[in-house]
Design a protein around this motif. Structure first.
Motif, short mmCIF file in Angstrom:
data_model
loop_
_atom_site.label_atom_id
_atom_site.label_comp_id
_atom_site.label_asym_id
_atom_site.label_seq_id
_atom_site.Cartn_x
_atom_site.Cartn_y
_atom_site.Cartn_z
N VAL A 85 -11.94 -8.01 -1.10
CA VAL A 85 -11.13 -8.94 -0.32
C VAL A 85 -9.75 -8.30 -0.14
CG1 VAL A 85 -10.26 -11.30 -0.15
CG2 VAL A 85 -12.41 -10.85 -1.36
N ARG A 86 -9.46 -7.92 1.10
CA ARG A 86 -8.22 -7.20 1.38
C ARG A 86 -7.03 -8.15 1.45
NH1 ARG A 86 -11.50 -5.59 5.59
NH2 ARG A 86 -9.97 -6.22 7.17
N ALA A 87 -5.89 -7.68 0.95
CA ALA A 87 -4.63 -8.42 1.08
C ALA A 87 -3.74 -7.74 2.11
CB ALA A 87 -3.92 -8.52 -0.25
N GLU A 88 -4.18 -6.59 2.59
CA GLU A 88 -3.44 -5.82 3.59
C GLU A 88 -4.42 -5.44 4.70
OE1 GLU A 88 -2.38 -2.62 0.94
OE2 GLU A 88 -0.33 -3.36 0.80
N TYR A 89 -3.88 -5.10 5.83
CA TYR A 89 -4.65 -4.57 6.96
C TYR A 89 -5.69 -5.55 7.49
CZ TYR A 89 -2.71 -0.49 4.61
OH TYR A 89 -1.87 0.38 3.97
N PRO A 90 -5.24 -6.53 8.27
CA PRO A 90 -6.21 -7.45 8.87
C PRO A 90 -7.23 -6.73 9.74
CG PRO A 90 -3.94 -8.00 9.53
CD PRO A 90 -3.86 -6.86 8.59
N VAL A 91 -6.80 -5.66 10.39
CA VAL A 91 -7.70 -4.86 11.22
C VAL A 91 -7.73 -3.46 10.61
CG1 VAL A 91 -8.12 -3.91 13.51
CG2 VAL A 91 -7.09 -6.18 13.27
N ARG B 172 -13.06 1.48 6.94
CA ARG B 172 -14.18 0.59 6.59
C ARG B 172 -15.28 1.40 5.90
NH1 ARG B 172 -15.90 -4.21 7.59
NH2 ARG B 172 -14.37 -4.68 9.20
N GLY B 173 -15.60 2.55 6.47
CA GLY B 173 -16.62 3.42 5.87
C GLY B 173 -16.24 3.85 4.46
N TYR B 174 -14.96 4.17 4.28
CA TYR B 174 -14.47 4.56 2.96
C TYR B 174 -14.66 3.40 1.97
CZ TYR B 174 -11.00 5.23 -0.73
OH TYR B 174 -10.38 5.31 -1.95
N TYR C 20 -13.50 -7.94 3.69
CA TYR C 20 -12.92 -8.80 4.71
C TYR C 20 -11.47 -9.12 4.37
CZ TYR C 20 -13.28 -13.11 1.88
OH TYR C 20 -13.11 -14.06 0.92
N TYR C 21 -10.76 -9.56 5.38
CA TYR C 21 -9.35 -9.96 5.27
C TYR C 21 -9.29 -11.45 5.57
CZ TYR C 21 -4.32 -10.13 6.26
OH TYR C 21 -2.98 -10.42 6.25
#
Length: 157
Positions: free
Chosen positions: A72-78, A84-86, A95-96
């Motif tokens: 669950v990302r807290a940075e980078y909405p896009v 993403r592959g990394y 997801y954000y």
């Protein structure tokens, strides 16, 4: 089809990592899978505890390939396809949360609230001696929220 059961990991940036802690976490993770039907584990970032739990869940996933690791990302909405592959080298999904857009400095707090809200079980590493002294730690804020929301809590160390 039974409902999806979710567990999340939250904890300090630095922890006192030990074989005993790893063993206790492995026993709990396996118990959550086998006895509670947990199939999805949510992870944040920026903490040694998250890193340790990701490593342990990844090892356990070899025996239980149906379980999913979600970042669950807290940075980078896009994010780029490359990033993403990394991320998907270590997680099945990322997801954000829409609700943290524009949260600024509170993005990590809001991300943690999102993880807690989506979880049936919360595994938290909280050690007062590791907590910051000049402000309330993000882990303490998350712990208070877990208690307020009456989530099932497993507290370490």
């Amino acid at each position: 089809m039974s409902e999806m059961r979710v567990a999340s990991f939250l904890g300090h940036r630095s922890i006192n990592e030990s074989d005993q802690l790893k063993k206790r976490l492995c026993v709990l993770i396996e118990k959550l899978i086998l006895e509670e039907g947990v199939s999805t584990f949510l992870f944040g970032s920026k903490s040694q505890f998250d890193g340790l739990c990701l490593e342990l869940v990844s090892q356990i996933q070899k025996r239980y390939p149906h379980i999913k690791r979600v970042y669950v990302r807290a940075e980078y909405p896009v994010i780029s396809e490359r990033y993403r592959g990394y991320l998907l080298e270590n997680y099945e999904e990322t997801y954000y949360p829409k609700k943290i857009e524009g949260a600024g400095r509170l993005a990590y707090v809001e991300r943690n609230f999102e993880m807690i809200d989506k979880s049936d079980f919360c595994i938290v590493y909280f050690d007062n001696s590791n907590a910051p002294t000049t402000r309330k730690s993000g882990t303490r804020v998350a712990l208070d929220y877990i208690i307020k929301k009456k989530k099932k809590l497993y507290l370490f160390p």
